[in-house]
Motif scaffolding. Structure first.
Motif, short mmCIF file in Angstrom:
data_model
loop_
_atom_site.label_atom_id
_atom_site.label_comp_id
_atom_site.label_asym_id
_atom_site.label_seq_id
_atom_site.Cartn_x
_atom_site.Cartn_y
_atom_site.Cartn_z
N GLN A 91 0.83 -1.20 0.00
CA GLN A 91 0.00 0.00 0.00
C GLN A 91 0.87 1.26 0.00
O GLN A 91 0.56 2.25 -0.67
N TYR A 92 1.96 1.20 0.75
CA TYR A 92 2.87 2.34 0.84
C TYR A 92 4.29 1.88 0.47
O TYR A 92 5.09 1.55 1.35
N PRO A 93 4.61 1.82 -0.82
CA PRO A 93 5.95 1.38 -1.25
C PRO A 93 7.03 2.28 -0.65
O PRO A 93 6.89 3.51 -0.61
N VAL A 94 8.11 1.67 -0.18
CA VAL A 94 9.16 2.43 0.51
C VAL A 94 10.17 2.99 -0.48
O VAL A 94 10.40 2.43 -1.56
N GLU A 95 10.80 4.09 -0.10
CA GLU A 95 11.85 4.69 -0.91
C GLU A 95 13.18 4.00 -0.63
O GLU A 95 13.48 3.62 0.50
#
Length: 252
Positions: A91-95
């Motif tokens: 849902q929240y892809p990491v950098e």
């Protein structure tokens, strides 16, 4: 033939005050060629299921099993699960600053296949996957998710899906934060993946709008860590009209 079997799954998570049970006996089977949609209100356990399948260390399985083609997923490390054919779109892809999309994708493909792809054909494959998701070839030189818009992050996830070609894709709220154009692009990518016929899709979402573009074979309503109802695509239409209230009240 690939099958993901989840049987009587109970999962807990540690909070500041205590151990909290999130999943309370989930049973679900996803066969190749099937698209399953999981819908439900916030806090119902949908994302917990996704991360448990993927092997997130925050979650503890206290009861039940997860099998992929008869193999015990819970005995596998995270990387072993990926090599076995599981894929999670977060849902929240990491950098990942300093790691280019190009290097990230080739490293992932090499790890999953056990050998590096031939460079010439791989570059063509990457460019084709990026183009199919409305991403320019220069996108491959950017650091993974760093400075990406919400739509770019999600379209990059679908490009990964197409290049890595897992057996089962778990898509955790892939539609969140997308405008209508990006939603169509992402949906088209999921449909291309599913059209192979030997792939399974578990699509987690709050809303029915993505189901206008991705037609599920089965819809499951998640409430309070359990599947409260399940049916065909017509169930999504009912949820659009009536919401989750009756299922939430029944679970109290």
């Amino acid at each position: 033939m690939s099958t993901l079997e989840i049987k009587d799954l109970h999962v807990t998570v540690e909070t500041e005050d205590s151990t909290k049970e999130i999943l309370k006996g989930v049973t679900l089977t996803i066969k190749d060629g099937e698209t399953h949609a999981i819908m439900g209100p916030n806090g119902s356990g949908k994302s917990t299921l996704a991360y448990t399948i993927a092997g997130h260390p925050k979650y503890t399985v206290t009861q039940g099993t997860i099998l992929l083609d008869g193999e015990d997923v819970l005995e596998m490390s995270v990387d072993e699960r990926a090599r076995a054919g599981l894929f999670l779109a977060m849902q929240y892809p990491v950098e990942i600053p300093g790691v280019s999309v190009s290097n990230f994708l080739r490293t992932a493909k090499t790890a999953i296949d056990g050998e590096a792809p031939k460079l010439r054909t791989w570059v063509k494959d990457v460019n084709a996957a990026l183009a199919a998701n409305n991403l320019d070839a220069s996108f491959a030189q950017r650091s993974v998710n760093e400075g990406f818009s919400g739509g770019e992050k999600k379209r990059h996830e679908i490009a990964q899906l197409e290049l890595l070609a897992p057996k089962v894709a778990v898509l955790d709220e892939t539609d969140s934060g997308l405008d209508i154009d990006a939603l169509k692009v992402v949906s088209d990518g999921v449909n291309r993946f599913a059209a192979n016929g030997d792939k399974g899709v578990l699509l987690i979402t709050h809303y029915t709008r993505i189901l206008r573009y991705i037609k599920p074979d089965f819809v499951h309503v998640f409430v309070n860590g359990r599947i409260a109802e399940q049916g065909g695509p017509e169930l999504a239409d009912e949820l659009e009209a009536t919401g989750y209230d009756k299922y939430v009240k029944a679970a109290v």
